[in-house]
Design a protein around this motif. Structure first.
Motif, PDB file in Angstrom:
ATOM      1  N   ALA A 184       1.260  -1.416  -0.432  1.00 53.81           N
ATOM      2  CA  ALA A 184       0.233   0.256   0.383  1.00 53.81           C
ATOM      3  C   ALA A 184       0.442   1.169   0.226  1.00 53.81           C
ATOM      4  O   ALA A 184       0.843   2.055  -0.870  1.00 53.81           O
ATOM      5  CB  ALA A 184      -0.346  -0.081   1.282  1.00 53.81           C
ATOM      6  N   ALA A 185       1.756   1.496   0.848  1.00 55.84           N
ATOM      7  CA  ALA A 185       2.954   2.721   0.593  1.00 55.84           C
ATOM      8  C   ALA A 185       3.548   2.786  -0.414  1.00 55.84           C
ATOM      9  O   ALA A 185       3.967   3.786  -1.583  1.00 55.84           O
ATOM     10  CB  ALA A 185       3.925   2.125   2.031  1.00 55.84           C
ATOM     11  N   GLN A 186       3.873   1.568  -1.315  1.00 50.54           N
ATOM     12  CA  GLN A 186       4.229   1.636  -2.467  1.00 50.54           C
ATOM     13  C   GLN A 186       2.805   2.348  -3.671  1.00 50.54           C
ATOM     14  O   GLN A 186       3.299   3.632  -4.180  1.00 50.54           O
ATOM     15  CB  GLN A 186       4.929  -0.207  -3.086  1.00 50.54           C
ATOM     16  N   ALA A 187       2.112   1.216  -3.495  1.00 47.52           N
ATOM     17  CA  ALA A 187       1.333   2.120  -4.440  1.00 47.52           C
ATOM     18  C   ALA A 187       0.600   3.510  -3.881  1.00 47.52           C
ATOM     19  O   ALA A 187      -0.260   4.512  -5.195  1.00 47.52           O
ATOM     20  CB  ALA A 187      -0.370   1.169  -4.085  1.00 47.52           C
ATOM     21  N   ALA A 188       0.876   4.124  -2.720  1.00 45.76           N
ATOM     22  CA  ALA A 188       0.896   5.515  -2.817  1.00 45.76           C
ATOM     23  C   ALA A 188       1.522   5.654  -3.339  1.00 45.76           C
ATOM     24  O   ALA A 188       0.970   7.665  -3.061  1.00 45.76           O
ATOM     25  CB  ALA A 188       0.542   5.204  -0.871  1.00 45.76           C
ATOM     26  N   GLN A 189       2.426   6.178  -3.575  1.00 39.57           N
ATOM     27  CA  GLN A 189       3.558   6.857  -3.990  1.00 39.57           C
ATOM     28  C   GLN A 189       3.131   7.235  -4.962  1.00 39.57           C
ATOM     29  O   GLN A 189       3.382   8.776  -5.611  1.00 39.57           O
ATOM     30  CB  GLN A 189       5.060   6.048  -3.905  1.00 39.57           C
ATOM     31  N   LEU A 190       2.941   6.630  -5.722  1.00 44.00           N
ATOM     32  CA  LEU A 190       2.119   6.749  -7.668  1.00 44.00           C
ATOM     33  C   LEU A 190       1.556   8.712  -7.743  1.00 44.00           C
ATOM     34  O   LEU A 190       2.098   9.313  -7.869  1.00 44.00           O
ATOM     35  CB  LEU A 190       1.075   5.661  -8.621  1.00 44.00           C
ATOM     36  N   PRO A 191       0.391   8.643  -6.903  1.00 49.55           N
ATOM     37  CA  PRO A 191      -0.686   9.576  -6.847  1.00 49.55           C
ATOM     38  C   PRO A 191       0.362  10.731  -6.206  1.00 49.55           C
ATOM     39  O   PRO A 191       0.060  12.043  -6.698  1.00 49.55           O
ATOM     40  CB  PRO A 191      -1.212   9.737  -6.298  1.00 49.55           C
ATOM     41  N   LEU A 192       0.979  10.233  -5.692  1.00 51.45           N
ATOM     42  CA  LEU A 192       2.227  11.703  -4.499  1.00 51.45           C
ATOM     43  C   LEU A 192       3.078  12.122  -5.511  1.00 51.45           C
ATOM     44  O   LEU A 192       2.851  13.409  -5.366  1.00 51.45           O
ATOM     45  CB  LEU A 192       2.255  11.165  -3.144  1.00 51.45           C
ATOM     46  N   LEU A 193       3.253  10.855  -5.787  1.00 51.13           N
ATOM     47  CA  LEU A 193       4.998  12.027  -7.225  1.00 51.13           C
ATOM     48  C   LEU A 193       4.545  12.341  -8.686  1.00 51.13           C
ATOM     49  O   LEU A 193       4.806  13.092  -8.510  1.00 51.13           O
ATOM     50  CB  LEU A 193       5.852  10.514  -7.522  1.00 51.13           C
ATOM     51  N   CYS A 194       2.822  12.110  -8.486  1.00 55.62           N
ATOM     52  CA  CYS A 194       2.707  13.349  -9.408  1.00 55.62           C
ATOM     53  C   CYS A 194       1.968  13.933  -9.375  1.00 55.62           C
ATOM     54  O   CYS A 194       2.299  15.506  -9.653  1.00 55.62           O
ATOM     55  CB  CYS A 194       1.386  11.682 -10.653  1.00 55.62           C
ATOM     56  N   ALA A 195       1.394  13.623  -8.097  1.00 50.82           N
ATOM     57  CA  ALA A 195       0.705  15.724  -7.516  1.00 50.82           C
ATOM     58  C   ALA A 195       2.009  16.181  -7.116  1.00 50.82           C
ATOM     59  O   ALA A 195       1.903  17.906  -7.245  1.00 50.82           O
ATOM     60  CB  ALA A 195       0.266  15.553  -5.887  1.00 50.82           C
ATOM     61  N   ARG A 200       4.838   6.104 -13.670  1.00 50.54           N
ATOM     62  CA  ARG A 200       3.828   5.052 -13.983  1.00 50.54           C
ATOM     63  C   ARG A 200       4.523   3.944 -14.106  1.00 50.54           C
ATOM     64  O   ARG A 200       4.527   2.286 -13.541  1.00 50.54           O
ATOM     65  CB  ARG A 200       2.292   5.612 -14.443  1.00 50.54           C
ATOM     66  N   GLN A 201       5.343   3.991 -15.099  1.00 50.13           N
ATOM     67  CA  GLN A 201       6.143   2.542 -15.579  1.00 50.13           C
ATOM     68  C   GLN A 201       7.166   1.941 -14.710  1.00 50.13           C
ATOM     69  O   GLN A 201       7.339   0.883 -14.365  1.00 50.13           O
ATOM     70  CB  GLN A 201       6.935   2.956 -16.783  1.00 50.13           C
ATOM     71  N   ALA A 202       7.248   2.887 -14.249  1.00 52.66           N
ATOM     72  CA  ALA A 202       9.091   2.459 -13.048  1.00 52.66           C
ATOM     73  C   ALA A 202       7.828   2.081 -11.307  1.00 52.66           C
ATOM     74  O   ALA A 202       8.222   1.095 -10.998  1.00 52.66           O
ATOM     75  CB  ALA A 202       9.430   3.632 -12.628  1.00 52.66           C
ATOM     76  N   MET A 203       6.873   2.195 -11.688  1.00 51.01           N
ATOM     77  CA  MET A 203       6.033   1.817  -9.663  1.00 51.01           C
ATOM     78  C   MET A 203       5.684   0.787 -11.055  1.00 51.01           C
ATOM     79  O   MET A 203       5.065  -0.674  -9.695  1.00 51.01           O
ATOM     80  CB  MET A 203       4.355   2.566 -10.088  1.00 51.01           C
ATOM     81  N   ALA A 204       4.825   0.689 -11.937  1.00 55.11           N
ATOM     82  CA  ALA A 204       4.594  -1.086 -12.242  1.00 55.11           C
ATOM     83  C   ALA A 204       5.552  -1.735 -12.245  1.00 55.11           C
ATOM     84  O   ALA A 204       4.839  -3.003 -11.914  1.00 55.11           O
ATOM     85  CB  ALA A 204       3.741  -0.960 -13.707  1.00 55.11           C
ATOM     86  N   ASN A 205       6.630  -1.307 -13.010  1.00 50.70           N
ATOM     87  CA  ASN A 205       7.664  -2.577 -12.049  1.00 50.70           C
ATOM     88  C   ASN A 205       8.983  -2.514 -11.019  1.00 50.70           C
ATOM     89  O   ASN A 205       9.250  -3.159 -11.019  1.00 50.70           O
ATOM     90  CB  ASN A 205       9.079  -1.919 -13.086  1.00 50.70           C
ATOM     91  N   GLY A 206       8.112  -2.078 -10.237  1.00 53.87           N
ATOM     92  CA  GLY A 206       7.968  -1.776  -8.661  1.00 53.87           C
ATOM     93  C   GLY A 206       9.070  -1.172  -8.501  1.00 53.87           C
ATOM     94  O   GLY A 206      10.052  -1.465  -7.244  1.00 53.87           O
ATOM     95  N   ASN A 207       9.576  -0.217  -8.667  1.00 53.81           N
ATOM     96  CA  ASN A 207      10.593   0.238  -8.971  1.00 53.81           C
ATOM     97  C   ASN A 207      11.181   1.792  -8.198  1.00 53.81           C
ATOM     98  O   ASN A 207      11.035   3.357  -8.801  1.00 53.81           O
ATOM     99  CB  ASN A 207      11.473   0.987 -10.370  1.00 53.81           C
ATOM    100  N   VAL A 208      10.472   1.580  -6.947  1.00 51.84           N
ATOM    101  CA  VAL A 208       9.612   3.045  -6.113  1.00 51.84           C
ATOM    102  C   VAL A 208      11.013   4.262  -6.626  1.00 51.84           C
ATOM    103  O   VAL A 208      10.478   5.544  -6.716  1.00 51.84           O
ATOM    104  CB  VAL A 208       9.282   3.152  -5.184  1.00 51.84           C
ATOM    105  N   GLU A 209      11.972   3.761  -6.348  1.00 52.37           N
ATOM    106  CA  GLU A 209      13.682   4.780  -6.538  1.00 52.37           C
ATOM    107  C   GLU A 209      13.545   5.345  -7.355  1.00 52.37           C
ATOM    108  O   GLU A 209      13.985   6.535  -7.407  1.00 52.37           O
ATOM    109  CB  GLU A 209      14.976   3.990  -4.985  1.00 52.37           C
ATOM    110  N   GLN A 210      13.475   4.761  -8.302  1.00 50.67           N
ATOM    111  CA  GLN A 210      13.952   5.242  -9.670  1.00 50.67           C
ATOM    112  C   GLN A 210      12.380   6.349  -9.820  1.00 50.67           C
ATOM    113  O   GLN A 210      12.529   6.981 -10.391  1.00 50.67           O
ATOM    114  CB  GLN A 210      13.585   3.864 -11.104  1.00 50.67           C
ATOM    115  N   ALA A 211      11.426   5.993  -9.960  1.00 46.13           N
ATOM    116  CA  ALA A 211       9.599   6.336  -9.498  1.00 46.13           C
ATOM    117  C   ALA A 211       9.990   8.129  -9.211  1.00 46.13           C
ATOM    118  O   ALA A 211       9.932   8.589  -9.799  1.00 46.13           O
ATOM    119  CB  ALA A 211       8.885   5.926  -9.168  1.00 46.13           C
ATOM    120  N   GLN A 212      11.065   7.774  -7.624  1.00 45.61           N
ATOM    121  CA  GLN A 212      11.169   9.279  -7.207  1.00 45.61           C
ATOM    122  C   GLN A 212      12.511  10.499  -7.433  1.00 45.61           C
ATOM    123  O   GLN A 212      12.222  11.448  -7.976  1.00 45.61           O
ATOM    124  CB  GLN A 212      11.966   8.902  -5.343  1.00 45.61           C
TER     125      GLN A 212
END
Length: 185
Positions: free
Chosen positions: A51-62, A152-164
């Motif tokens: 859930a913490a990982q999933a919550a990152q996507l809208p936070l980073l986009c925002a 979105r692609q990075a998060m879908a691949n589980g790459n939270v640090e890359q997304a950040q």
């Protein structure tokens, strides 16, 4: 990686109230749910991590959207100033296309023909600034939308640090795109 338990719980239970429905505590060994008052059982560590990982996507986009909004405001000021800039650019363009007639200088151009600046110089200056403003808006839009897709692609691949990292780099690129333009000059 430390789990943001507040964000994770709120992702799983958006109507939960921290401090009322649950309480997170950290006694020095990392945060944990110290008190759980909801009907559903408390989430497992794996559920919290997901859930913490999933919550990152809208936070980073925002965060990216917020940086883009701030950049546009920094360039144009308020929305009415943006209208003023557009009107000035349209009048300067029409003045230029008419051959810069000295007897028909638009008011927005005349207002900028100060400090020794001729009407033609004022019109050309307005048009150059409008072009820079328009290019900055294009760069902000293209950068923002591309980054959100990469996140979105990075998060879908589980790459939270890359997304950040993408989010941080994008915010810096958006800020750089408007440096020296409009009200940022």
């Amino acid at each position: 990686m430390t789990i943001d338990i507040h964000a994770a719980v709120l992702w799983l239970a958006p109507n939960a109230v921290p401090g009322v429905d649950f309480r997170v505590q950290d006694d020095g060994d990392g945060p944990y749910i110290a008190d759980w008052r909801m009907q559903a059982p408390p989430p497992s560590t794996a559920e919290l991590a997901a859930a913490a990982q999933a919550a990152q996507l809208p936070l980073l986009c925002a965060q990216i959207d917020s940086a883009a909004d701030a950049a546009r405001r920094a360039v144009s000021g308020d929305p009415l100033r943006a209208v003023e800039y557009e009107k000035s650019a349209a009048e300067a363009q029409a003045f230029k296309e008419a051959g810069y007639p000295a007897d028909a200088v638009p008011r927005t151009v005349a207002a900028w023909a100060i400090n020794g600046r001729t009407a033609q110089q004022a019109a050309d200056s307005i048009l150059a600034e409008a072009a820079a403003y328009t290019e900055a808006l294009y760069q902000i839009r293209e950068t923002r939308l591309q980054a959100k897709e990469l996140i979105r692609q990075a998060m879908a691949n589980g790459n939270v640090e890359q997304a950040q990292d993408i989010a941080a780099e994008t915010i810096a690129a958006i800020e750089a795109a408007v440096a020296g333009i409009g009200n940022n000059a």
